[in-house]
Design a protein around this motif. Structure first.
Motif, PDB file in Angstrom:
ATOM      1  N   VAL A   1      -4.593  -2.645   6.379  1.00 18.27           N
ATOM      2  CA  VAL A   1      -3.390  -2.981   6.441  1.00 18.27           C
ATOM      3  C   VAL A   1      -2.689  -4.495   5.929  1.00 18.27           C
ATOM      4  O   VAL A   1      -1.409  -3.796   4.802  1.00 18.27           O
ATOM      5  N   GLN A   2      -2.880  -5.133   4.496  1.00 17.01           N
ATOM      6  CA  GLN A   2      -2.765  -6.158   3.287  1.00 17.01           C
ATOM      7  C   GLN A   2      -2.776  -4.635   1.974  1.00 17.01           C
ATOM      8  O   GLN A   2      -2.052  -4.844   1.524  1.00 17.01           O
ATOM      9  N   LEU A   3      -3.551  -3.553   2.231  1.00 18.27           N
ATOM     10  CA  LEU A   3      -3.386  -2.838   0.852  1.00 18.27           C
ATOM     11  C   LEU A   3      -2.288  -2.062   1.058  1.00 18.27           C
ATOM     12  O   LEU A   3      -1.602  -1.842  -0.163  1.00 18.27           O
ATOM     13  N   MET A   4      -2.044  -1.181   2.208  1.00 19.96           N
ATOM     14  CA  MET A   4      -0.949  -0.735   2.647  1.00 19.96           C
ATOM     15  C   MET A   4      -0.047  -1.549   2.386  1.00 19.96           C
ATOM     16  O   MET A   4       1.260  -1.728   1.642  1.00 19.96           O
ATOM     17  N   MET A   5       0.786  -2.942   3.386  1.00 18.39           N
ATOM     18  CA  MET A   5       1.140  -3.262   2.184  1.00 18.39           C
ATOM     19  C   MET A   5       2.026  -4.004   0.963  1.00 18.39           C
ATOM     20  O   MET A   5       2.555  -3.929   0.772  1.00 18.39           O
ATOM     21  N   GLN A   6       0.551  -4.351   0.172  1.00 18.40           N
ATOM     22  CA  GLN A   6       0.885  -4.731  -0.918  1.00 18.40           C
ATOM     23  C   GLN A   6       1.724  -3.414  -1.395  1.00 18.40           C
ATOM     24  O   GLN A   6       2.104  -3.216  -2.346  1.00 18.40           O
ATOM     25  N   TYR A   7       0.467  -2.005  -1.159  1.00 14.37           N
ATOM     26  CA  TYR A   7       1.316  -0.923  -2.058  1.00 14.37           C
ATOM     27  C   TYR A   7       2.855  -0.737  -2.020  1.00 14.37           C
ATOM     28  O   TYR A   7       3.893   0.107  -3.082  1.00 14.37           O
ATOM     29  N   ILE A   8       3.551  -1.220   0.098  1.00 13.63           N
ATOM     30  CA  ILE A   8       4.503  -0.894  -0.265  1.00 13.63           C
ATOM     31  C   ILE A   8       5.567  -1.667  -1.101  1.00 13.63           C
ATOM     32  O   ILE A   8       6.134  -1.188  -1.080  1.00 13.63           O
ATOM     33  N   HIS A   9       5.170  -2.976  -1.498  1.00  8.03           N
ATOM     34  CA  HIS A   9       5.485  -3.764  -1.885  1.00  8.03           C
ATOM     35  C   HIS A   9       5.877  -3.424  -3.267  1.00  8.03           C
ATOM     36  O   HIS A   9       7.050  -3.977  -4.062  1.00  8.03           O
ATOM     37  N   GLU A  10       5.130  -2.792  -4.402  1.00  9.63           N
ATOM     38  CA  GLU A  10       4.577  -1.658  -5.185  1.00  9.63           C
ATOM     39  C   GLU A  10       5.845  -0.760  -5.814  1.00  9.63           C
ATOM     40  O   GLU A  10       6.658  -0.058  -6.377  1.00  9.63           O
ATOM     41  N   ASN A  11       5.979  -0.478  -4.336  1.00  8.61           N
ATOM     42  CA  ASN A  11       6.211   0.940  -4.977  1.00  8.61           C
ATOM     43  C   ASN A  11       7.432   1.347  -3.833  1.00  8.61           C
ATOM     44  O   ASN A  11       7.663   2.235  -3.596  1.00  8.61           O
ATOM     45  N   TYR A  12       8.663  -0.022  -3.475  1.00  3.63           N
ATOM     46  CA  TYR A  12       9.190   0.409  -2.474  1.00  3.63           C
ATOM     47  C   TYR A  12      10.753   0.392  -2.924  1.00  3.63           C
ATOM     48  O   TYR A  12      11.706   1.363  -2.290  1.00  3.63           O
ATOM     49  N   LYS A  13      11.021   1.023  -3.967  1.00  5.61           N
ATOM     50  CA  LYS A  13      12.048   1.773  -4.341  1.00  5.61           C
ATOM     51  C   LYS A  13      11.710   3.534  -4.405  1.00  5.61           C
ATOM     52  O   LYS A  13      12.946   4.007  -5.090  1.00  5.61           O
ATOM     53  N   HIS A  14      10.123   3.244  -4.711  1.00  7.21           N
ATOM     54  CA  HIS A  14      10.467   5.271  -4.620  1.00  7.21           C
ATOM     55  C   HIS A  14      10.411   5.938  -3.136  1.00  7.21           C
ATOM     56  O   HIS A  14      10.240   5.201  -1.741  1.00  7.21           O
ATOM     57  N   ASP A  15      10.236   6.911  -2.560  1.00 10.04           N
ATOM     58  CA  ASP A  15      10.466   8.072  -1.651  1.00 10.04           C
ATOM     59  C   ASP A  15       9.179   7.747  -0.941  1.00 10.04           C
ATOM     60  O   ASP A  15       8.268   8.331  -1.337  1.00 10.04           O
ATOM     61  N   LEU A  16       8.782   6.931   0.280  1.00  8.16           N
ATOM     62  CA  LEU A  16       7.280   6.968   0.757  1.00  8.16           C
ATOM     63  C   LEU A  16       7.058   7.004   1.824  1.00  8.16           C
ATOM     64  O   LEU A  16       8.035   7.250   3.181  1.00  8.16           O
ATOM     65  N   SER A  17       5.455   8.119   2.117  1.00  6.79           N
ATOM     66  CA  SER A  17       6.059   8.621   3.136  1.00  6.79           C
ATOM     67  C   SER A  17       5.325   7.974   3.864  1.00  6.79           C
ATOM     68  O   SER A  17       4.172   7.912   2.945  1.00  6.79           O
ATOM     69  N   LEU A  18       4.781   8.443   5.473  1.00  4.84           N
ATOM     70  CA  LEU A  18       4.089   7.786   5.948  1.00  4.84           C
ATOM     71  C   LEU A  18       2.524   7.905   5.052  1.00  4.84           C
ATOM     72  O   LEU A  18       1.267   7.976   5.766  1.00  4.84           O
ATOM     73  N   ASP A  19       2.123   9.655   5.435  1.00  5.32           N
ATOM     74  CA  ASP A  19       1.418  10.312   4.602  1.00  5.32           C
ATOM     75  C   ASP A  19       0.288   9.185   2.735  1.00  5.32           C
ATOM     76  O   ASP A  19      -0.552   8.981   3.026  1.00  5.32           O
ATOM     77  N   GLU A  20       1.482   9.394   2.443  1.00  3.56           N
ATOM     78  CA  GLU A  20       1.244   8.248   1.131  1.00  3.56           C
ATOM     79  C   GLU A  20       0.502   6.544   1.339  1.00  3.56           C
ATOM     80  O   GLU A  20      -0.424   5.837   0.464  1.00  3.56           O
ATOM     81  N   ILE A  21       1.524   6.220   2.400  1.00  6.32           N
ATOM     82  CA  ILE A  21       0.756   5.063   2.592  1.00  6.32           C
ATOM     83  C   ILE A  21      -0.773   4.913   3.352  1.00  6.32           C
ATOM     84  O   ILE A  21      -0.981   4.026   2.673  1.00  6.32           O
ATOM     85  N   ALA A  22      -0.311   5.977   4.214  1.00  7.95           N
ATOM     86  CA  ALA A  22      -2.046   5.641   4.307  1.00  7.95           C
ATOM     87  C   ALA A  22      -3.327   6.404   3.644  1.00  7.95           C
ATOM     88  O   ALA A  22      -4.284   5.422   3.510  1.00  7.95           O
ATOM     89  N   SER A  23      -3.351   7.201   2.547  1.00  7.83           N
ATOM     90  CA  SER A  23      -3.391   7.902   1.498  1.00  7.83           C
ATOM     91  C   SER A  23      -3.908   6.378   1.051  1.00  7.83           C
ATOM     92  O   SER A  23      -5.316   7.147   0.394  1.00  7.83           O
ATOM     93  N   TYR A  24      -3.176   5.549   0.683  1.00  6.90           N
ATOM     94  CA  TYR A  24      -3.452   4.594  -0.454  1.00  6.90           C
ATOM     95  C   TYR A  24      -4.761   4.376   0.244  1.00  6.90           C
ATOM     96  O   TYR A  24      -5.573   3.717  -1.040  1.00  6.90           O
ATOM     97  N   THR A  25      -4.753   4.266   1.409  1.00  7.92           N
ATOM     98  CA  THR A  25      -6.049   3.230   1.965  1.00  7.92           C
ATOM     99  C   THR A  25      -7.547   3.882   2.160  1.00  7.92           C
ATOM    100  O   THR A  25      -8.568   4.215   2.826  1.00  7.92           O
ATOM    101  N   GLY A  26      -7.190   5.571   2.166  1.00  9.21           N
ATOM    102  CA  GLY A  26      -8.086   6.484   2.366  1.00  9.21           C
ATOM    103  C   GLY A  26      -8.641   6.987   4.263  1.00  9.21           C
ATOM    104  O   GLY A  26      -9.358   6.863   4.867  1.00  9.21           O
ATOM    105  N   ILE A  27      -7.354   6.657   5.026  1.00  8.17           N
ATOM    106  CA  ILE A  27      -7.083   6.563   6.089  1.00  8.17           C
ATOM    107  C   ILE A  27      -6.602   7.493   6.689  1.00  8.17           C
ATOM    108  O   ILE A  27      -4.880   8.393   6.088  1.00  8.17           O
ATOM    109  N   SER A  28      -6.647   8.119   7.993  1.00  4.56           N
ATOM    110  CA  SER A  28      -5.225   9.194   8.745  1.00  4.56           C
ATOM    111  C   SER A  28      -4.297   8.227   9.319  1.00  4.56           C
ATOM    112  O   SER A  28      -3.787   7.821   8.400  1.00  4.56           O
TER     113      SER A  28
END
Length: 301
Positions: free
Chosen positions: A193-220
């Motif tokens: 969860v912390q890694l996904m939060m960090q990914y959101i903080h770093e990429n919030y300006k872009h169009d982010l999908s649930l797929d991208e957020i999940a795949s960042y940590t290698g989960i479904s």
């Protein structure tokens, strides 16, 4: 109204130092209404934290647990435990933080025998309620420590004496060896969860999908949704929107940029949608929010 914000690094460790090396103790008189979204966001620190609810009702999030604290109750949060505080109405929460070494030097017998076992245990937190006698004593002790902060003459010495007294009562009444009764946390799930939060903080300006957020940590996607619900009680997308709104509110208060520019820089690529969700969250349009902050700034001057 001036909003406060907890500053953390990429691992959510709070950047601010509490006290200093000579006196590693710090007292705060916090009002959750002065924090964005009435929330002190996720963070952790090496210090022990003792918090008292002077008025209102506060929810403390620790891992996947949500602890409701009412007026007159308190909580201890162990060293290096990720946590947050929020309220839906009023929340006055005087609190103090101290390094474990404030109670006794790290190389001392007192530290090794009575402090290190707590740090090393599975105890994440301990609530203090008024219907338990020893916990009532802790609450009274906390209030005394907070009152002492007004005494310039003997504040440091008196604070140390009362913190040591508090710790004696605390240690006498907890069981650091009983791991079955201790609060535990899924460290692997929390880290994801912390890694996904960090990914959101770093990429919030872009169009982010649930797929991208999940795949960042290698989960479904379903696992990502499950973890966010467990630990943050929201969805990844709602967390992303909330973070974008926090960014927008800061830009409105601290820059003269146009609403359209702020919308895009916050990750909202549709200005009308940005204005709708902003008003829903703050009960004000972006322009009204900026004007209110400007008026308050002038009043303070």
């Amino acid at each position: 109204m001036e909003y406060n914000k907890i500053l953390t690094d990429d691992e959510f460790m709070e950047i601010k130092q509490h006290g200093n090396s000579d006196y590693p103790f710090q007292y705060y008189y916090d009002n959750l209404e002065l924090f964005d979204f009435q929330c002190i966001e996720w963070h952790w620190h090496r210090e022990f934290e003792f918090l008292y609810v002077e008025s209102g009702k506060v929810i403390c999030g620790i891992g996947e647990k949500q602890i409701a604290l009412s007026e007159g109750e308190g909580i201890f949060i162990n060293s290096k435990i990720l946590h947050r505080f929020y309220t839906s109405s009023v929340g006055i929460i005087p609190n103090f933080l101290c390094m474990p070494e404030f109670i006794a030097p790290e190389n001392s017998l007192i530290y090794k025998k009575y402090i290190l076992p707590v740090i090393s245990s599975n105890i994440l937190f301990q609530c203090f309620r008024s219907d338990v006698s020893w916990q009532t004593r802790i609450i009274q002790n906390m209030i005394k420590i907070m009152e002492i902060q007004k005494d310039e003459k003997i504040r440091e010495l008196a604070t140390l004496a009362w913190v040591e007294d508090l710790w004696l009562t605390f240690y006498e009444n907890i069981n650091v060896s009983n791991k079955e009764e201790a609060q535990t946390v899924d460290e692997g799930g929390q880290k994801r969860v912390q890694l996904m939060m960090q990914y959101i903080h770093e990429n919030y300006k872009h169009d982010l999908s649930l797929d991208e957020i999940a795949s960042y940590t290698g989960i479904s996607k379903s696992t990502a949704l499950h973890l966010f619900h467990r630990f943050l009680h929201t969805t990844p997308v709602n967390y992303l929107i909330g973070y974008r709104l926090q960014t927008a509110s800061w830009l409105l208060k601290n820059t003269n940029k146009k609403i359209k520019t702020i919308s895009y820089e916050s990750g909202f690529h549709n200005v009308d949608y940005f204005c709708r969700v902003f008003k829903k969250r703050y009960q004000l349009t972006p322009s009204e929010y900026r004007c209110m902050h400007l008026k308050n700034s002038i009043t303070r001057k």
